[in-house]
Structures are given as structure tokens and as C-alpha cells.
Write a protein that holds these residues in place. Structure first.
Motif, PDB file in Angstrom:
ATOM      1  N   MET A  20       0.827  -1.204   0.000  1.00  0.00           N
ATOM      2  CA  MET A  20       0.000   0.000   0.000  1.00  0.00           C
ATOM      3  C   MET A  20       0.862   1.256   0.000  1.00  0.00           C
ATOM      4  O   MET A  20       0.557   2.227  -0.693  1.00  0.00           O
ATOM      5  N   THR A  21       1.950   1.229   0.737  1.00  0.00           N
ATOM      6  CA  THR A  21       2.862   2.371   0.763  1.00  0.00           C
ATOM      7  C   THR A  21       3.448   2.616  -0.626  1.00  0.00           C
ATOM      8  O   THR A  21       3.589   3.749  -1.060  1.00  0.00           O
ATOM      9  N   ARG A  22       3.753   1.548  -1.305  1.00  0.00           N
ATOM     10  CA  ARG A  22       4.367   1.689  -2.625  1.00  0.00           C
ATOM     11  C   ARG A  22       3.409   2.252  -3.668  1.00  0.00           C
ATOM     12  O   ARG A  22       3.774   3.118  -4.455  1.00  0.00           O
ATOM     13  N   VAL A  23       2.166   1.758  -3.710  1.00  0.00           N
ATOM     14  CA  VAL A  23       1.244   2.173  -4.774  1.00  0.00           C
ATOM     15  C   VAL A  23       0.275   3.263  -4.341  1.00  0.00           C
ATOM     16  O   VAL A  23      -0.402   3.850  -5.178  1.00  0.00           O
ATOM     17  N   GLY A  24       0.166   3.506  -3.045  1.00  0.00           N
ATOM     18  CA  GLY A  24      -0.771   4.501  -2.534  1.00  0.00           C
ATOM     19  C   GLY A  24      -2.093   3.858  -2.154  1.00  0.00           C
ATOM     20  O   GLY A  24      -2.448   2.783  -2.666  1.00  0.00           O
ATOM     21  N   PRO A  25      -2.834   4.510  -1.262  1.00  0.00           N
ATOM     22  CA  PRO A  25      -4.068   3.911  -0.755  1.00  0.00           C
ATOM     23  C   PRO A  25      -5.153   3.714  -1.812  1.00  0.00           C
ATOM     24  O   PRO A  25      -5.915   2.749  -1.744  1.00  0.00           O
ATOM     25  N   TRP A  28      -4.151   0.711  -3.955  1.00  0.00           N
ATOM     26  CA  TRP A  28      -4.251  -0.460  -3.080  1.00  0.00           C
ATOM     27  C   TRP A  28      -5.715  -0.906  -2.955  1.00  0.00           C
ATOM     28  O   TRP A  28      -6.031  -2.080  -3.139  1.00  0.00           O
ATOM     29  N   ASP A  84       3.318  -0.235 -11.070  1.00  0.00           N
ATOM     30  CA  ASP A  84       2.799  -0.097  -9.702  1.00  0.00           C
ATOM     31  C   ASP A  84       1.310   0.258  -9.666  1.00  0.00           C
ATOM     32  O   ASP A  84       0.877   1.086  -8.869  1.00  0.00           O
ATOM     33  N   CYS A  85       0.526  -0.366 -10.518  1.00  0.00           N
ATOM     34  CA  CYS A  85      -0.904  -0.062 -10.599  1.00  0.00           C
ATOM     35  C   CYS A  85      -1.732  -1.072  -9.814  1.00  0.00           C
ATOM     36  O   CYS A  85      -1.215  -2.066  -9.312  1.00  0.00           O
TER      37      CYS A  85
END
Length: 127
Positions: A20-25, A28, A84-85
């Protein structure tokens, strides 16, 4: 298709918070939703560390490629985002679920190794 053991171990170490940190909330949440709604159509294992998926979204199917090495991963997709989708997140979650299901169906690896070393127990538990 049998999941390569190296990939099973890598998938087991993936942490939801790190993803979640990598792709954003937002990505995620969309990835979790896509996975929960069965939009991951196919999973293939190209090698011990490459996972390829197909994810349906808005009438189209997108091909994802996730390469896992050590604790890191490289996620690419045929969608307009490209990296990162949420399609990649859905693919990873589906693969992790499949590895957990396959582990539940088979005895623990440590038990298999132990039986190979010392043989079968008679089941009475006496020393």
C-alpha cells in the motif's frame, strides 16, 4: 500449474502495508477490490521469480508482470499507468492466496524434510 518454491517463499514475505505504501491507498483499495471480485483471470509463473497475470478492468484485459527478487518487486502492466498499478496489486494478492491454498493442501515442508531424515512415526508419541 505448480508454483515454484522460490516464488512461494517470496510471496509469503510480502507485507500488505509495504504494498500500500508503494502504490498509494487508492491503487491499493482498487487492487483489493479487483482481487476480491475475481477480476484476476489468469496467473502464470514464468520462472522462479516472475509472475504474469491477466486482470479484467472496464471491459479490457491487462497483462501484468511482477518480478520478485529478495524482498523487492518490480511491477509492470499494459494499462496506461504502466507501473505499480492496482492491476499488479490484484495479481500479487491472487498469487499469494493461491500459494497459501497450495500450502494448506500439502504437509508443511519441515515435516516432509523430517520424515525424509528420520522416517515415518508410528503415531504413538512415545520416546
Amino acid at each position: 500449474m505448480r508454483i515454484p518454491q522460490a516464488l512461494v517463499l517470496l510471496l509469503a514475505r510480502i507485507d500488505d502495508h509495504d504494498l500500500m505504501t508503494r502504490v498509494g491507498p487508492a491503487a491499493w483499495a482498487k487492487g483489493v477490490s479487483a482481487w476480491n471480485n475475481g477480476r484476476v483471470l489468469d496467473l502464470e509463473y514464468d520462472s522462479d521469480s516472475v509472475l504474469i497475470g491477466r486482470v479484467r478492468d472496464s471491459g479490457l484485459t491487462y497483462r501484468t508482470r511482477v518480478k520478485l527478487t529478495g524482498g523487492a518487486w518490480d511491477m509492470t502492466c499494459a494499462c496506461t499507468v504502466g507501473r505499480d498499478c492496482f492491476h499488479c496489486i490484484a495479481t500479487l494478492l491472487a498469487a499469494r492466496e493461491r500459494t497459501r491454498d497450495s500450502q494448506a493442501d500439502s504437509p508443511a515442508q519441515w515435516r516432509c524434510d523430517l520424515v525424509r531424515l528420520i522416517g515415518e512415526s508410528d503415531g504413538h508419541g512415545e520416546p
